[in-house]
Design an enzyme around this catalytic site. Structure first.
Site, PDB file in Angstrom:
ATOM      1  N   CYS B  35       0.818  -1.208   0.000  1.00 33.71           N
ATOM      2  CA  CYS B  35       0.000   0.000   0.000  1.00 33.71           C
ATOM      3  C   CYS B  35       0.856   1.265   0.000  1.00 33.71           C
ATOM      4  O   CYS B  35       0.336   2.376  -0.041  1.00 33.71           O
ATOM      5  CB  CYS B  35      -0.922   0.044   1.211  1.00 33.71           C
ATOM      6  SG  CYS B  35      -1.935  -1.421   1.345  1.00 33.71           S
ATOM      7  N   CYS B 104      -3.308   7.829   6.025  1.00 26.36           N
ATOM      8  CA  CYS B 104      -1.938   7.902   6.548  1.00 26.36           C
ATOM      9  C   CYS B 104      -1.943   8.110   8.062  1.00 26.36           C
ATOM     10  O   CYS B 104      -1.043   7.644   8.758  1.00 26.36           O
ATOM     11  CB  CYS B 104      -1.166   9.041   5.901  1.00 26.36           C
ATOM     12  SG  CYS B 104      -0.932   8.813   4.150  1.00 26.36           S
TER      13      CYS B 104
END
Lengths: 386, 125
Positions: B35, B104
């Site tokens: 990812c 994030c």
């Protein structure tokens, strides 16, 4: 600090001569080209002049050129247009795994609407596997669409050989030449293609204008219905300034092309050599020689592309990445995965694309700055042990 | 893409507490190179208070900035207080993140959770 622009594959600055040629068509020459009065004759003629210039540049006749809003529309028009026109003949399309999204997502759309699509694999240098093409052809194959050169890694595809196979099986062949026209020779007869997409801003023309070459006799349904413009193949009042600008950009490009091809390829190879020599665990993506003169694509192990770009930006350097972190999906570039890179290396890729204003000094400066950036980010990375 | 806030850019350019701790009391490693982000957080705990935290992150600007901010937020906090630091808290401390970058900040929360879990397990043994 002087900015260093190395993202010409994304877009180029419009040439001042192009802008000057366009300006009168915003103001004094505003007539609608479809009207019959005399002030419209000027705009009508300007469009036809541009059409003539482009046709001549690619070895076509003017009746085979349709102006569009850009590369994406040209790709959509070619693929959906042929698919619709030939839907009774067959519903199978062949493309490659490394096409631009304008081709790839158009094919995905058609898949949801009753068509079958074969996505040809590429080798580790990003060149379409020709033996796979022959195998993919079916009795109901109506269209092959494979790009002239890849936008991310610059690999130039064997378009002539593909065309030969397409001709043998009487299948229409479209190529997306958005990255090549104006940069390397593009001639529709030498390439032997039926449809070819072009975008204005990729060779110092204006944004928002492009063209689709459609070989005489090719069956195609319009994408945009309405008025009779573009011989009823694309409705909408013509983007006259844009078309004039595109024509002007086409006039400038061939004059410098062969010199620029040599110059940029040399700059490219010098830069690649420097980077691979000074930065450990870096690799070139794409073909070493069968690649666009202006394309450099390098992966750096253990770090992520966007963080490299942000660091370059602090030095005024503009480049791009195949990492997912610059897009809304988490998947990195489909092109880098197709050439066999693992996810980590695909995330760590940076593309530098050169232009006619790029200098050796600029590239030397980037080559000087980059190793420090890579080192700094690797020191921060849990995936890289120095 | 939406621009990063000044605070994000500050933490990205001058990340705080980068590196590793000698004999850490807890380690959390989360994310996945597939990812595009991996974060490793190490903590030093004294009398139930996090006295030091260091990180190493593979990821984009937002991933690095949230990692850096997370270390600043946990240092000096008790373990119980630290468990209350969510992804939202980290993102807010950075004056927000672009919507597509919110994942994030999950990374920071998960790394912290993992480091605390690791610490607690080590305490038991």
């Amino acid at each position: 600090m002087k900015n260093i622009y190395l993202d010409h594959a994304a877009t180029c600055p419009t040439d001042p001569e192009v802008v000057n040629a366009m300006l009168p068509y915003f103001t004094e020459n505003y007539g609608n080209p479809s009207s019959i009065y005399s002030i419209s004759r000027t705009t009508r003629n300007a469009i036809e002049d541009a059409r003539e210039i482009l046709a001549k540049a690619i070895g076509a006749s003017s009746g085979e050129i349709v102006f569009t809003s850009g590369g994406s529309e040209s790709d959509n028009f070619a693929i959906k247009g042929v698919a619709h026109a030939l839907r009774e003949k067959g519903r199978h399309i062949i493309t490659s795994q490394i096409e631009h999204h304008a081709v790839l997502y158009t094919c995905k759309f058609l898949e949801k609407n009753g068509y079958d699509v074969s996505y040809l694999p590429v080798d580790s240098a990003g060149i379409v596997k020709m033996d796979e093409l022959e195998k993919a052809i079916r009795r109901d194959t109506i269209l092959i669409t494979i790009m002239h050169a890849n936008n991310e890694i610059g690999s130039i595809q064997p378009v002539r050989e593909i065309a030969e196979i397409a001709k043998k099986h009487k299948i229409a062949f479209h190529t997306d030449a958005v990255q090549t026209f104006g940069h390397i020779p593009v001639n529709v007869n030498e390439l032997n293609v039926d449809l070819l997409s072009i975008s204005g801003h990729k060779f110092h023309g204006p944004k928002g204008v492009g063209a689709l070459y459609i070989r005489k006799g090719t069956k195609i349904t319009p994408l945009i219905h309405g008025g009779d413009q573009e011989r009823r193949r694309r409705a909408s009042t013509e983007n006259v300034p844009g078309i004039v600008g595109l024509g002007q950009a086409v006039e400038i490009a061939p004059g410098i092309m062969s010199d620029e091809m040599k110059r940029q390829a040399q700059l490219r190879d010098t830069f690649i050599g420097k980077i691979l020599n000074t930065i450990p665990d870096s690799r070139l993506n794409g073909h070493a020689t069968q690649r666009l003169p202006n394309n450099i694509n390098i992966s750096f192990k253990g770090i992520e592309g966007e963080s490299i770009l942000l660091n370059l930006d602090m030095f005024g350097i503009a480049a791009s990445t195949g990492s997912a972190c610059s897009s809304s999906s988490l998947e990195p570039s489909h092109v880098l995965l197709a050439i066999g890179l693992d996810h980590e290396l695909a995330h760590g890729s940076v593309r530098f694309s050169l232009g006619k204003h790029t200098t050796l000094e600029e590239l030397d400066r980037v080559a000087e700055i980059l190793p420090g950036i890579i080192k700094k980010l690797r020191a921060m990375s849990p995936l890289y042990n120095q | 893409m939406e621009q990063y806030s000044e605070k994000v850019m500050d933490h990205f350019t001058n990340p705080r507490n980068v590196g590793t701790i000698e004999n850490p009391d807890g380690i959390g490693r989360v994310g996945n190179p597939i990812c595009g982000d991996v974060m490793e957080l190490q903590i030093k705990v004294k009398d139930n208070v996090i006295v030091d935290a260091k990180f190493r992150t593979f990821g984009c600007g937002a991933a690095i900035a949230t990692s850096s901010m997370a270390t600043e937020l946990v240092i000096g906090k008790s373990i119980d207080e630290a468990t209350k630091i969510t992804n939202k808290v980290v993102a807010e401390a950075l004056d927000g993140l672009p919507p597509i970058k919110m994942h994030c900040s999950n990374l920071a929360e998960e790394a912290l959770e993992a480091a605390i879990k690791d610490y607690r397990e080590k305490q038991k043994s």
